[in-house]
Design an enzyme around this catalytic site. Structure first.
Site, PDB file in Angstrom:
ATOM      1  N   ASP A 185      -5.406   0.679  -8.327  1.00 28.92           N
ATOM      2  CA  ASP A 185      -4.740  -0.675  -8.035  1.00 28.92           C
ATOM      3  C   ASP A 185      -3.297  -0.356  -7.351  1.00 28.92           C
ATOM      4  O   ASP A 185      -2.491   0.306  -7.898  1.00 28.92           O
ATOM      5  CB  ASP A 185      -4.433  -1.366  -9.223  1.00 28.92           C
ATOM      6  CG  ASP A 185      -3.567  -2.749  -9.066  1.00 28.92           C
ATOM      7  OD1 ASP A 185      -3.030  -2.935  -8.032  1.00 28.92           O
ATOM      8  OD2 ASP A 185      -3.808  -3.715  -9.743  1.00 28.92           O
ATOM      9  N   VAL A 186      -3.292  -0.587  -6.025  1.00 25.64           N
ATOM     10  CA  VAL A 186      -1.835   0.006  -5.354  1.00 25.64           C
ATOM     11  C   VAL A 186      -0.676  -0.753  -5.735  1.00 25.64           C
ATOM     12  O   VAL A 186       0.454  -0.033  -5.498  1.00 25.64           O
ATOM     13  CB  VAL A 186      -2.053  -0.666  -3.815  1.00 25.64           C
ATOM     14  CG1 VAL A 186      -3.174   0.326  -2.837  1.00 25.64           C
ATOM     15  CG2 VAL A 186      -1.998  -1.999  -3.726  1.00 25.64           C
ATOM     16  N   SER A 204       1.238  -9.090   9.324  1.00 25.07           N
ATOM     17  CA  SER A 204       0.593 -10.219   9.685  1.00 25.07           C
ATOM     18  C   SER A 204       1.294 -11.186  10.789  1.00 25.07           C
ATOM     19  O   SER A 204       2.522 -11.011  10.480  1.00 25.07           O
ATOM     20  CB  SER A 204       0.312 -11.256   8.602  1.00 25.07           C
ATOM     21  OG  SER A 204      -0.236 -12.579   9.160  1.00 25.07           O
ATOM     22  N   GLY A 218      -7.502  -0.575   0.399  1.00 22.81           N
ATOM     23  CA  GLY A 218      -8.280  -1.988   0.771  1.00 22.81           C
ATOM     24  C   GLY A 218      -9.181  -1.713   1.679  1.00 22.81           C
ATOM     25  O   GLY A 218      -9.461  -2.449   2.791  1.00 22.81           O
ATOM     26  N   SER A 267     -12.525  -1.338   1.117  1.00 22.77           N
ATOM     27  CA  SER A 267     -13.830  -1.831   0.727  1.00 22.77           C
ATOM     28  C   SER A 267     -14.299  -3.237   1.461  1.00 22.77           C
ATOM     29  O   SER A 267     -15.676  -3.261   1.439  1.00 22.77           O
ATOM     30  CB  SER A 267     -13.746  -2.067  -0.811  1.00 22.77           C
ATOM     31  OG  SER A 267     -12.773  -3.114  -1.220  1.00 22.77           O
ATOM     32  N   ARG A 268     -13.375  -3.823   2.072  1.00 18.82           N
ATOM     33  CA  ARG A 268     -13.850  -5.030   2.572  1.00 18.82           C
ATOM     34  C   ARG A 268     -13.094  -5.395   3.593  1.00 18.82           C
ATOM     35  O   ARG A 268     -11.918  -4.728   3.876  1.00 18.82           O
ATOM     36  CB  ARG A 268     -13.886  -6.251   1.610  1.00 18.82           C
ATOM     37  CG  ARG A 268     -14.550  -6.136   0.391  1.00 18.82           C
ATOM     38  CD  ARG A 268     -14.579  -7.356  -0.528  1.00 18.82           C
ATOM     39  NE  ARG A 268     -13.438  -7.376  -1.210  1.00 18.82           N
ATOM     40  CZ  ARG A 268     -12.393  -8.236  -1.323  1.00 18.82           C
ATOM     41  NH1 ARG A 268     -12.639  -9.184  -0.415  1.00 18.82           N
ATOM     42  NH2 ARG A 268     -11.655  -8.277  -2.025  1.00 18.82           N
ATOM     43  N   LYS A 290       4.929  -9.816   4.232  1.00 20.83           N
ATOM     44  CA  LYS A 290       4.550  -9.247   5.293  1.00 20.83           C
ATOM     45  C   LYS A 290       5.718  -9.069   6.568  1.00 20.83           C
ATOM     46  O   LYS A 290       5.718  -8.293   7.041  1.00 20.83           O
ATOM     47  CB  LYS A 290       3.537 -10.149   6.164  1.00 20.83           C
ATOM     48  CG  LYS A 290       2.069 -10.430   5.397  1.00 20.83           C
ATOM     49  CD  LYS A 290       1.616  -9.015   5.444  1.00 20.83           C
ATOM     50  CE  LYS A 290       0.206  -8.815   4.772  1.00 20.83           C
ATOM     51  NZ  LYS A 290      -0.148  -7.550   4.651  1.00 20.83           N
ATOM     52  N   ASN A 343      -3.205  -1.024   3.998  1.00 17.37           N
ATOM     53  CA  ASN A 343      -3.807  -2.524   4.341  1.00 17.37           C
ATOM     54  C   ASN A 343      -4.311  -3.287   3.334  1.00 17.37           C
ATOM     55  O   ASN A 343      -4.305  -4.495   3.430  1.00 17.37           O
ATOM     56  CB  ASN A 343      -5.131  -2.014   4.950  1.00 17.37           C
ATOM     57  CG  ASN A 343      -6.258  -3.177   5.489  1.00 17.37           C
ATOM     58  OD1 ASN A 343      -6.046  -3.869   6.207  1.00 17.37           O
ATOM     59  ND2 ASN A 343      -7.083  -3.264   4.357  1.00 17.37           N
ATOM     60  N   TYR A 378       3.502 -14.856   0.512  1.00 15.99           N
ATOM     61  CA  TYR A 378       2.632 -13.707   1.508  1.00 15.99           C
ATOM     62  C   TYR A 378       3.699 -13.429   2.782  1.00 15.99           C
ATOM     63  O   TYR A 378       3.706 -12.439   3.164  1.00 15.99           O
ATOM     64  CB  TYR A 378       1.731 -14.567   1.686  1.00 15.99           C
ATOM     65  CG  TYR A 378       0.518 -13.653   2.731  1.00 15.99           C
ATOM     66  CD1 TYR A 378      -0.181 -12.602   2.408  1.00 15.99           C
ATOM     67  CD2 TYR A 378       0.406 -13.998   4.269  1.00 15.99           C
ATOM     68  CE1 TYR A 378      -1.326 -11.872   3.162  1.00 15.99           C
ATOM     69  CE2 TYR A 378      -0.293 -13.328   5.255  1.00 15.99           C
ATOM     70  CZ  TYR A 378      -1.101 -12.213   4.464  1.00 15.99           C
ATOM     71  OH  TYR A 378      -2.030 -11.641   5.434  1.00 15.99           O
TER      72      TYR A 378
END
Ligand code: NAP
Length: 260
Positions: free
Chosen positions: A76-77, A155, A25, A27-28, A172, A103, A168
């Site tokens: 795609d992970v 997170s 991840g 790229s952004r 995490k 990440n 989520y």
């Protein structure tokens, strides 16, 4: 007491020179900043991403313009086959991997009563499954590296839980146990595994949260602001460096003072 061996010469400006780093991840958002930071330290960086080709290309171009080495590594992970192909490309172009930063992550927020099995599964598959798949693909590299580093981006939500984020928060929180276990399994070879738990960071991910909810979250942050991606990268740089060689199995909060 023995004489100190502490060094006094200036710090090495390129402490990761000659080390291959993979940032999933990349790229952004936070991953992009991590990719820049590792490259700034002399690391050769594979910038993984799923679909944003142009953004990943821009990250690679910027690193190359600075005189450092990078490659885009699509995959795609959550899909072990794609991760296997991506790992092969990284090995062919940059060689064995020293530092893996897991990440890549997604959110699909809904309160529990409205959360579908699909919402649950997708988030678990990317955030937790993706970490498993990538760690599996690069495990031998990291174990045999002289300074092998596994760094998982979790997170504060994995610590506190969060309304509307059962999927989520669980993914995490799972990363803490995963990190601790990998730390034990890597320790015999001198490689480390640690987890960074950012607070709320100004990226596309936070942008998706409604303004009024953002305001409620921000009012609880002691430092009274959201993090910039750049606020997170110092911890990753430290964990990737030789300075963190006696640190493993830890969860490091970078969260503006949020309690958990
Ligand atoms: P972001 O801006 O949404 O960027 C997500 C990155 O992950 C993108 O590069 C994206 O690639 C990649 N990605 C998503 N799904 C992928 C997949 N299946 N395979 C490969 N790459 C995939 O997110 P962010 O805010 O920077 O978050 C990065 C990490 O930090 C996540 O793990 C997140 O949970 C964690 N985090 C974020 C915050 C926050 O407030 N933002 C706080 C704490 C922790 P594409 O561009 O190709 O989609």
């Amino acid at each position: 007491m023995s004489e100190t061996t502490q060094r006094l010469e200036p710090l090495d400006p390129r402490p990761l020179a000659g080390r291959t780093c993979v940032v999933t991840g990349g790229s952004r958002g936070i991953g992009r900043s991590i990719a820049f930071e590792l490259a700034r330290c002399g690391g050769e960086v594979a910038v993984n991403y799923r679909s944003s080709d142009a953004e990943a290309r821009a990250v690679v171009d910027r690193i190359e313009e600075s005189g450092e080495t990078a490659m885009a590594a699509q995959g795609d992970v959550s899909d072990p086959t794609q991760v296997g192909r991506m790992a092969e490309e990284v090995h062919d172009e940059l060689g064995s991997v020293d530092v893996l930063v897991n990440n890549a992550g997604i959110t699909i927020d809904r309160k529990f009563e409205e959360m579908t099995h699909e919402d649950w599964q997708q988030v678990i598959d990317v955030n937790l499954g993706g970490t498993f798949n990538c760690t599996k693909a690069f495990f031998e590299d990291i174990r045999s590296a002289e300074h092998g580093r596994l760094i998982n981006i979790s997170s504060v939500v994995g610590q506190q839980g969060n309304y509307g984020q059962a999927n989520y928060a669980t993914s995490k929180g799972g990363l803490f146990a995963f990190t601790r276990t990998l730390a034990l399994e890597l320790a015999g070879d001198g490689s480390t595994a640690n987890c960074v738990a950012p607070g709320f960071v100004k990226t596309d991910m936070l942008e998706k949260v409604p303004e009024r909810v953002q305001e409620r979250i921000r009012s609880k942050i002691p430092l009274d602001r959201f993090a910039e991606p750049e606020d997170i990268v110092g911890m990753v740089r430290f964990l990737a460096s030789d300075h963190a060689s006696y640190m493993t199995g830890q969860v490091l909060g970078v969260n503006g003072g949020l309690e958990w």
